[in-house]
Motif scaffolding. Structure first.
Motif, PDB file in Angstrom:
ATOM      1  N   ASP B 136      47.245   1.728   0.713  1.00  0.00           N
ATOM      2  CA  ASP B 136      48.197   2.805   0.915  1.00  0.00           C
ATOM      3  C   ASP B 136      48.872   2.539   2.253  1.00  0.00           C
ATOM      4  N   GLN B 137      50.161   2.178   2.203  1.00  0.00           N
ATOM      5  CA  GLN B 137      50.816   1.777   3.445  1.00  0.00           C
ATOM      6  C   GLN B 137      50.948   2.930   4.433  1.00  0.00           C
ATOM      7  N   SER B 138      50.935   4.146   3.921  1.00  0.00           N
ATOM      8  CA  SER B 138      51.030   5.262   4.858  1.00  0.00           C
ATOM      9  C   SER B 138      49.671   5.538   5.510  1.00  0.00           C
ATOM     10  N   ASN B 139      48.591   5.025   4.933  1.00  0.00           N
ATOM     11  CA  ASN B 139      47.280   5.144   5.560  1.00  0.00           C
ATOM     12  C   ASN B 139      46.487   3.864   5.342  1.00  0.00           C
ATOM     13  N   PRO B 140      46.644   2.900   6.289  1.00  0.00           N
ATOM     14  CA  PRO B 140      45.991   1.605   6.088  1.00  0.00           C
ATOM     15  C   PRO B 140      44.468   1.684   6.157  1.00  0.00           C
ATOM     16  N   ARG B 141      43.916   2.837   6.518  1.00  0.00           N
ATOM     17  CA  ARG B 141      42.453   2.934   6.602  1.00  0.00           C
ATOM     18  C   ARG B 141      41.846   3.651   5.393  1.00  0.00           C
ATOM     19  N   ALA B 142      42.612   3.685   4.306  1.00  0.00           N
ATOM     20  CA  ALA B 142      42.067   4.194   3.043  1.00  0.00           C
ATOM     21  C   ALA B 142      42.425   3.184   1.965  1.00  0.00           C
ATOM     22  N   MET B 143      41.430   2.571   1.384  1.00  0.00           N
ATOM     23  CA  MET B 143      41.675   1.573   0.349  1.00  0.00           C
ATOM     24  C   MET B 143      40.922   1.983  -0.909  1.00  0.00           C
ATOM     25  N   LYS B 144      41.337   1.364  -2.007  1.00  0.00           N
ATOM     26  CA  LYS B 144      40.666   1.689  -3.263  1.00  0.00           C
ATOM     27  C   LYS B 144      40.419   0.393  -4.027  1.00  0.00           C
ATOM     28  N   LEU B 145      39.158   0.115  -4.282  1.00  0.00           N
ATOM     29  CA  LEU B 145      38.815  -1.057  -5.082  1.00  0.00           C
ATOM     30  C   LEU B 145      38.942  -0.658  -6.543  1.00  0.00           C
ATOM     31  N   GLU B 146      39.971  -1.221  -7.184  1.00  0.00           N
ATOM     32  CA  GLU B 146      40.232  -0.853  -8.579  1.00  0.00           C
ATOM     33  C   GLU B 146      39.244  -1.546  -9.502  1.00  0.00           C
ATOM     34  N   ARG B 155      37.072  -2.785  11.541  1.00  0.00           N
ATOM     35  CA  ARG B 155      37.150  -2.502  12.971  1.00  0.00           C
ATOM     36  C   ARG B 155      36.900  -1.001  13.138  1.00  0.00           C
ATOM     37  N   HIS B 156      35.871  -0.681  13.894  1.00  0.00           N
ATOM     38  CA  HIS B 156      35.524   0.731  14.024  1.00  0.00           C
ATOM     39  C   HIS B 156      36.471   1.442  14.978  1.00  0.00           C
ATOM     40  N   LEU B 157      37.097   2.476  14.499  1.00  0.00           N
ATOM     41  CA  LEU B 157      38.052   3.255  15.286  1.00  0.00           C
ATOM     42  C   LEU B 157      37.738   4.734  15.062  1.00  0.00           C
ATOM     43  N   PRO B 158      38.286   5.569  15.935  1.00  0.00           N
ATOM     44  CA  PRO B 158      38.032   7.008  15.716  1.00  0.00           C
ATOM     45  C   PRO B 158      38.482   7.465  14.335  1.00  0.00           C
ATOM     46  N   GLN B 159      39.576   6.901  13.858  1.00  0.00           N
ATOM     47  CA  GLN B 159      40.041   7.310  12.536  1.00  0.00           C
ATOM     48  C   GLN B 159      39.147   6.692  11.463  1.00  0.00           C
ATOM     49  N   GLU B 160      38.667   7.494  10.545  1.00  0.00           N
ATOM     50  CA  GLU B 160      37.702   6.987   9.572  1.00  0.00           C
ATOM     51  C   GLU B 160      38.334   5.964   8.627  1.00  0.00           C
ATOM     52  N   PHE B 161      37.497   5.083   8.151  1.00  0.00           N
ATOM     53  CA  PHE B 161      37.926   4.078   7.191  1.00  0.00           C
ATOM     54  C   PHE B 161      37.168   4.341   5.895  1.00  0.00           C
ATOM     55  N   THR B 162      37.897   4.455   4.787  1.00  0.00           N
ATOM     56  CA  THR B 162      37.204   4.734   3.533  1.00  0.00           C
ATOM     57  C   THR B 162      37.633   3.758   2.445  1.00  0.00           C
ATOM     58  N   VAL B 163      36.697   3.487   1.581  1.00  0.00           N
ATOM     59  CA  VAL B 163      36.979   2.703   0.384  1.00  0.00           C
ATOM     60  C   VAL B 163      36.582   3.571  -0.796  1.00  0.00           C
ATOM     61  N   GLU B 164      37.472   3.677  -1.757  1.00  0.00           N
ATOM     62  CA  GLU B 164      37.118   4.398  -2.968  1.00  0.00           C
ATOM     63  C   GLU B 164      36.841   3.368  -4.056  1.00  0.00           C
ATOM     64  N   ALA B 165      35.797   3.592  -4.829  1.00  0.00           N
ATOM     65  CA  ALA B 165      35.473   2.676  -5.927  1.00  0.00           C
ATOM     66  C   ALA B 165      34.823   3.461  -7.045  1.00  0.00           C
ATOM     67  N   GLY B 166      35.373   3.339  -8.221  1.00  0.00           N
ATOM     68  CA  GLY B 166      34.778   3.981  -9.390  1.00  0.00           C
ATOM     69  C   GLY B 166      34.652   5.483  -9.250  1.00  0.00           C
ATOM     70  N   GLY B 167      35.579   6.092  -8.501  1.00  0.00           N
ATOM     71  CA  GLY B 167      35.548   7.540  -8.361  1.00  0.00           C
ATOM     72  C   GLY B 167      34.660   8.017  -7.214  1.00  0.00           C
TER      73      GLY B 167
END
Lengths: 184, 310
Positions: B136-146, B155-167
């Protein structure tokens, strides 16, 4: 410890879990095996914390019941016990059968393809992706009750499909009494 | 007749509720089952039909050639699911249904092709073959493994990093971790730092050296020690009690080598390490040797079956 929590809940509700297994047509001996199986999983596999442990355990039990019933039917096919009940059994090869054969798969695909797009999407999201009805409603932009109706229709078609194509499983079963007392 | 279909509908209504039925309401379901053998028979027919659908899902891809079903997918990008089911997943899980679709981008790889992605925040992702990662280009720290597998070096930053997978959501807590999504399972392995799986739900924290496997059909989470997370990048695979069909799938994904296993082999569990170099015939010979099986070439497919090669 969350594990201790789920173990305690299992022990406290063991009778109800067993009742579910029996209600699902699992024989008494086999139900005890399933309970043992669940206990081992709980003890060894360090199941993580879950929101509603009892619901989790009941789902585990009902899934295991389905697995057992299908395995039991396969065993029945293998042991040729079925041949004595149904001449159809002669067509069943000796080796363990898959639940679904290539031709059934094609028919199942055709059934899914024949479903309206939303119905198919809802069914796949529910069954294959394991999404909640709420999530499906959000994804498809539908109301919750709309999703429920759609899924109900999809399952109705699936059951009818299964009735029309009993296929590799001995669908016309022995009497229910047979099932609950089987195994020894 | 009318009553039978009424009972069938009740069975369906129960079945649809079960995944979210609270613990204290299960006795009502049990009582419904117990109250009449017609109830139970209707439910068992349904459970069986449901199991058929569940079993068909992973097999649809494998059997696609036989099933002669319409496949709308590029054959270069074979997936587990083809035909109608895959098409509907593509529609549902795909971009078109996401709000603000314009800022989304899908990174895909063909079997045997790895893609390395580097992000402005210093995060790096290695995407295994036959995989798809949504960004998601508007939020590079949220990805989804399809689908498929990816190794995340976050890289650990204050802003959380999430990966979504299988719901499910996986929240990074400063980490190197591997995510693998198949139709049956979601596997997470953490090699550095820790992640939180399903925050707000299961809320399971995995530390370095830990991993978990979620059985997607049953919703069962099993915590275990981490497998050789990300070893696939260098062709090193470690398996513990893994069905050979999954081992073959891991090899296909990484190197594009198509292996069909005989029915007797595919469910057999495998434990051990495999190191492969990417040379198809050598890799297949090595794999077959490890499991004491024979192999032969069939077009661009390798067939492995019981018995020793000589």
């Amino acid at each position: 410890m969350p594990e201790a929590g789920i173990a305690a809940i299992f022990l406290a509700n063991r009778a109800m879990v067993r009742r579910l297994l029996l209600a699902r047509g699992i024989g008494a001996d086999e139900a005890d095996e399933v309970l043992q199986d669940m206990w081992v999983r709980i003890e060894q596999s360090r199941i993580g914390p879950v929101a509603d442990p009892l619901s989790y355990l009941m789902r585990m039990a009902t899934n295991l019941a389905t697995d057992r019933r299908i395995a039991g039917q396969r065993r029945l096919v293998r042991e040729d016990a079925w041949t004595s009940l149904q001449p159809v059994g002669h067509e069943v090869p000796d080796q363990e059968r898959r639940l679904i054969s290539a031709s059934e798969l094609a028919r199942l695909e055709a059934l899914l393809a024949s479903m309206p797009v939303h119905m198919r999407q809802a069914l796949v999201l529910f069954r294959v992706e394991g999404r909640s009805q709420r999530a499906i409603a959000d994804i498809l932009g539908m109301s919750l009750s709309g999703v429920e109706k759609l899924l109900a229709r999809a399952y109705r078609q699936l059951v009818e499909f299964r009735n029309d194509h009993p296929a590799s499983l001995p669908e016309r079963r022995a009497t229910p009494g047979d099932r609950s007392k089987s195994n020894g | 007749m009318a009553e039978a279909s009424l009972i069938a509908d009740q069975a369906i209504a129960w079945h649809l509720r079960l995944p979210e039925l609270p613990g204290h309401e299960w006795p009502t379901f049990i009582e419904w089952l117990e109250s009449s053998s017609a109830h139970r028979d209707a439910y068992e027919r349904l459970a069986e039909a449901d199991a058929v659908l569940g079993e068909a899902a992973p097999a649809l891809g494998a059997a696609a050639g036989v099933a002669a079903a319409p496949t709308r997918y590029n054959p270069a990008r074979r997936r587990w699911l083809t035909g109608a089911i895959a098409a509907s997943i593509a529609l549902v899980g795909g971009w078109t249904l996401w709000p603000g679709a314009s800022s989304l981008q899908l990174e895909r790889t063909a079997p045997g092709t790895i893609k390395q992605l580097a992000f402005a925040d210093g995060t790096r992702v290695e995407l295994n073959g036959d995989s798809a990662l949504a960004l998601d280009q508007s939020n590079p720290r949220a990805m989804k493994l399809e689908n498929g597998e990816a190794m995340f070096r976050v890289r650990h930053l204050p802003q959380e990093f999430t990966v979504e997978a299988g719901g499910y959501k996986i929240r990074d807590l400063g980490t190197v971790f591997n995510v693998q999504l198949s139709d049956r399972n979601l596997r997470i392995d953490v090699s550095e730092g820790s992640v939180e799986f399903d925050p707000g739900g299961a809320n399971l924290t995995l530390h370095a050296g830990e991993g978990m496997t979620l059985d997607r059909a049953h919703g069962l989470v099993v915590k275990r020690s981490a497998a050789n997370a990300g070893g696939w990048v260098n062709g090193q695979f470690a398996f513990a009690d893994t069905p050979l069909s999954d081992v073959a799938e891991a090899i296909r994904r990484r190197f594009g080598t198509k292996i069909s296993l005989s029915e007797g082999l595919s469910a057999r569990p495998f434990t051990g390490n495999i190191r492969l170099g990417g040379n198809e015939s050598e890799d297949v010979a090595h794999f077959a040797g490890l499991i004491g099986a024979q192999y032969r070439r069939d077009g661009d497919n390798w067939v492995i079956s019981e018995g020793r090669s000589r």
